[in-house]
Design a protein around this motif. Structure first.
Motif, short mmCIF file in Angstrom:
data_model
loop_
_atom_site.label_atom_id
_atom_site.label_comp_id
_atom_site.label_asym_id
_atom_site.label_seq_id
_atom_site.Cartn_x
_atom_site.Cartn_y
_atom_site.Cartn_z
N SER A 184 0.82 -1.22 0.00
CA SER A 184 0.00 0.00 0.00
C SER A 184 0.85 1.27 0.00
N ALA A 185 0.24 2.36 -0.42
CA ALA A 185 0.91 3.67 -0.36
C ALA A 185 1.25 4.02 1.08
N GLU A 186 0.43 3.61 2.02
CA GLU A 186 0.71 3.86 3.43
C GLU A 186 1.99 3.14 3.86
N GLU A 187 2.18 1.92 3.39
CA GLU A 187 3.41 1.18 3.69
C GLU A 187 4.60 1.87 3.02
N ALA A 188 4.41 2.33 1.79
CA ALA A 188 5.48 3.07 1.10
C ALA A 188 5.85 4.32 1.90
N ASP A 189 4.85 5.01 2.44
CA ASP A 189 5.12 6.23 3.21
C ASP A 189 6.01 5.95 4.42
N ARG A 190 5.90 4.75 4.99
CA ARG A 190 6.73 4.40 6.15
C ARG A 190 8.22 4.33 5.79
N HIS A 191 8.50 4.14 4.51
CA HIS A 191 9.89 4.03 4.06
C HIS A 191 10.29 5.20 3.15
N MET A 192 9.41 6.22 3.06
CA MET A 192 9.64 7.32 2.13
C MET A 192 10.89 8.13 2.48
N GLU A 193 11.14 8.37 3.77
CA GLU A 193 12.31 9.17 4.14
C GLU A 193 13.60 8.52 3.64
N GLY A 194 13.72 7.22 3.84
CA GLY A 194 14.89 6.50 3.36
C GLY A 194 14.96 6.47 1.84
N HIS A 195 13.82 6.30 1.20
CA HIS A 195 13.77 6.30 -0.27
C HIS A 195 14.21 7.66 -0.81
N MET A 196 13.75 8.75 -0.19
CA MET A 196 14.11 10.09 -0.65
C MET A 196 15.61 10.35 -0.46
N ALA A 197 16.18 9.88 0.63
CA ALA A 197 17.63 10.01 0.84
C ALA A 197 18.38 9.21 -0.22
N TRP A 198 17.87 8.02 -0.52
CA TRP A 198 18.46 7.18 -1.56
C TRP A 198 18.41 7.89 -2.91
N LEU A 199 17.26 8.51 -3.24
CA LEU A 199 17.14 9.27 -4.48
C LEU A 199 18.15 10.41 -4.54
N LYS A 200 18.30 11.12 -3.44
CA LYS A 200 19.24 12.25 -3.39
C LYS A 200 20.65 11.78 -3.75
N THR A 201 21.06 10.64 -3.22
CA THR A 201 22.36 10.08 -3.57
C THR A 201 22.39 9.66 -5.03
N GLY A 202 21.26 9.16 -5.53
CA GLY A 202 21.18 8.79 -6.94
C GLY A 202 21.43 9.97 -7.86
N TYR A 203 20.90 11.13 -7.48
CA TYR A 203 21.14 12.34 -8.27
C TYR A 203 22.60 12.77 -8.17
N ALA A 204 23.18 12.69 -7.00
CA ALA A 204 24.55 13.16 -6.79
C ALA A 204 25.61 12.22 -7.37
N GLU A 205 25.32 10.90 -7.34
CA GLU A 205 26.39 9.95 -7.64
C GLU A 205 26.07 8.90 -8.70
N HIS A 206 24.81 8.78 -9.12
CA HIS A 206 24.44 7.65 -9.98
C HIS A 206 23.69 8.04 -11.25
N GLY A 207 23.79 9.29 -11.66
CA GLY A 207 23.24 9.70 -12.95
C GLY A 207 21.75 9.89 -13.03
N PHE A 208 21.06 10.04 -11.91
CA PHE A 208 19.62 10.29 -11.96
C PHE A 208 19.37 11.67 -12.55
N LEU A 209 18.36 11.78 -13.41
CA LEU A 209 18.00 13.03 -14.07
C LEU A 209 16.64 13.56 -13.63
N ALA A 210 15.70 12.67 -13.35
CA ALA A 210 14.35 13.07 -12.96
C ALA A 210 13.68 11.89 -12.28
N SER A 211 12.71 12.20 -11.41
CA SER A 211 11.95 11.15 -10.75
C SER A 211 10.63 11.72 -10.27
N GLY A 212 9.68 10.85 -10.04
CA GLY A 212 8.40 11.31 -9.52
C GLY A 212 7.41 10.17 -9.38
N ARG A 213 6.27 10.51 -8.78
CA ARG A 213 5.20 9.53 -8.54
C ARG A 213 4.35 9.34 -9.79
#
Length: 94
Positions: A11-40
């Motif tokens: 569920s989206a509610e379960e995803a929300d429980r891990h959203m902070e970690g996912h967002m930190a992971w995305l931030k590293t993806g932008y800085a170090e792994h070539g991420f260009l864009a992301s979204g829901r």
């Protein structure tokens, strides 16, 4: 270009429980792994990530996403060779 489609397995509610970690992971993806864009996705059934770089490296980094490690989402990876883009998005090519 790499297109990653995340589809929620929980569920989206379960995803929300891990959203902070996912967002930190995305931030590293932008800085170090070539991420260009992301979204829901709309409706909220997962998300998308656009990235550049070797597919194997992007796939390896995906394994560390909290959404992956906690079984929140399934990941589908598609590599595309962008040959045409509007002005300002030339970074997506080749």
């Amino acid at each position: 270009m790499i297109v990653v489609s995340l589809t929620y397995l929980k569920s989206a509610e379960e995803a929300d429980r891990h959203m902070e970690g996912h967002m930190a992971w995305l931030k590293t993806g932008y800085a170090e792994h070539g991420f260009l864009a992301s979204g829901r996705k709309v409706p909220r059934t997962g998300g998308l990530i656009l990235a550049r770089g070797p597919r194997a490296a992007v796939e390896a980094y995906l394994e560390s996403d909290p959404f992956k490690t906690h079984g929140i989402a399934d990941f589908a990876v598609t590599e595309i060779d962008v040959t045409t883009a509007v002005a300002g998005l030339e970074v997506l090519k080749g």
